[in-house]
Design a protein around this motif. Sequence first.
Motif, mmCIF file in Angstrom:
data_model
loop_
_atom_site.group_PDB
_atom_site.id
_atom_site.type_symbol
_atom_site.label_atom_id
_atom_site.label_comp_id
_atom_site.label_asym_id
_atom_site.label_seq_id
_atom_site.Cartn_x
_atom_site.Cartn_y
_atom_site.Cartn_z
ATOM 1 N N GLN A 373 0.814 -1.211 0.000
ATOM 2 C CA GLN A 373 0.000 0.000 0.000
ATOM 3 C C GLN A 373 0.853 1.269 0.000
ATOM 4 O O GLN A 373 1.294 1.755 1.041
ATOM 5 C CB GLN A 373 -0.963 -0.024 1.185
ATOM 6 N N LYS A 381 -7.946 4.236 -2.420
ATOM 7 C CA LYS A 381 -8.820 3.507 -1.502
ATOM 8 C C LYS A 381 -9.751 4.470 -0.779
ATOM 9 O O LYS A 381 -10.968 4.236 -0.694
ATOM 10 C CB LYS A 381 -7.972 2.735 -0.495
ATOM 11 N N SER A 405 -11.274 -5.086 -1.886
ATOM 12 C CA SER A 405 -9.847 -5.099 -2.213
ATOM 13 C C SER A 405 -9.628 -5.159 -3.723
ATOM 14 O O SER A 405 -8.667 -4.595 -4.250
ATOM 15 C CB SER A 405 -9.135 -6.264 -1.510
ATOM 16 N N TYR A 408 -10.170 -1.585 -5.047
ATOM 17 C CA TYR A 408 -9.037 -0.735 -4.662
ATOM 18 C C TYR A 408 -7.875 -0.926 -5.646
ATOM 19 O O TYR A 408 -7.246 0.041 -6.093
ATOM 20 C CB TYR A 408 -8.549 -1.070 -3.252
#
Length: 506
Positions: A373, A381, A405, A408
């Motif tokens: 990330q 996100k 997820s 994202y």
Amino acid sequence: MILNNREVGKLALLKYLVEQDDFVSKDSIFQKLDISLSTLKRYALSLNEDLQAIKEFNQMKIIDKRGEYRFDNATPFNGYYVIKKMNLSYYSNSLNFQLLQKVFSSSIKHLSDLPEMLCISLPYVYKLLLEANQFLAPFHIKIEYSKKLDNIFISGSATNIRLFETYFFWNVNQGIEWPFENITLDEVYQCFTEDELKFIFNLSVSKQSKYLYSLAVIHRFFPSKQAALKLEEPFLETLSVFRSNTDLSRPLVQLLNTSYPLINDPEKMNMESLFFNLMGRVFSSYRDSEEIQLDIGKELFLLNNELIDYCKQLISSLLIEFPKLKQNSDYNETRYKLLYFFSLYFANIFYIHFDSSNMSEFMPISSEIQSLQSPLFIKGKDFFDRFIVEHPLTKDKVITDFHMSLIYNLIYSFISQVEKTHLTAYIQFSKDMFGESYIHNQLYKLFGKENIMVVDHITDADIIISDFYEYRYKEENYFYFDAVDNKASWSKLFNFVHKHQIESIS
């Protein structure tokens, strides 16, 4: 439910040793796998027995040398192919798996046949059926059975029945064996034109096998009244755009017409054809070329229905949040590609509700797709989290953690700057439809546009990055990669790419 702890532990040990270049201490292994030393020794001894039991693997063994282990593979077989085949052998011996296989294959019609087929008592059959239905419940499907009527069949979501069987049994078989009793591979191949066969043989082995499995699954359920498809009109309208541009279902239609000449039902065939065009793209890992993605996205912009309108809202908000996307010369192309991917994603959320991560509790596979990330990933996100609050979906349209997820990663793949380069790489990632784009993006980010280019065809690639064994035999240009959240795997991947960069220069 399907494999016991011992079998799962042995697979974990085999995978760990396959990934090591040399001897590794027993202390580090049992700490890594969180097992005792005595359990580790039992697993190693049992694995050697299991390897000996498979004829082509009897030259492989785990060597025990002064407190260290190493997987000795004197054969040309790819270590990950060995793992997949061992996994299949354990599943094949599981009564739970055998039950699912018999029911989904439609090889049994009568409940009374199961005890004899599985060599167990009828009360134990009921126990297995209870466990199987607990497993199937999150997929909105169920094994129905009646002692009085002496019958057994599958009921529930017709879309999920097809998707579950394709996903579940392909993950177990991984192209190693053809699991379908009612149709052979040659019977499937005969429904392809010469050009279609050339095309499919240019795909990676995993994409080939998953596509062929999908054909065989629908072939099996087509005559069933319980599993007949009923798709909503907005869904059909959207799917028609995908099919009209690039129809993936022509071999399927030919196969069904050849196999079931007495079923003359154009509407039924149309439903199967349209759904297969989604199934192939989202769940069978088929990937349209960038040019086709743009063409489909452009046509989708002409539609106005609940699915497309929601996707358009998301695109408009994304372009406001990240204005640099609008400043690029390929602004319209970006919009078309966004709508292409968002429509595939939300088609599942709106109409299908299939979440493959529900299998992770019953299969030794990773359902984790968390990315490394970066600040930009977190920004994407946060954007989507705000969007979904401001534009809430109805209660019947649930986005699970797994699907969150996915979106994202999809958003991050677009807001990251992606450019093309020289060393050619083919990426195969079958766990989800956006994993390839994420790996693709990370390679560009690290190596730059002057150095690497991701290609659509495996035959055009200098290097292959895949979560499938791809080849049964060892290949210098192949890298196995199945965990996007594992820093050690990324480090090995980057070293692998760099090595091939140097070789390509020389």
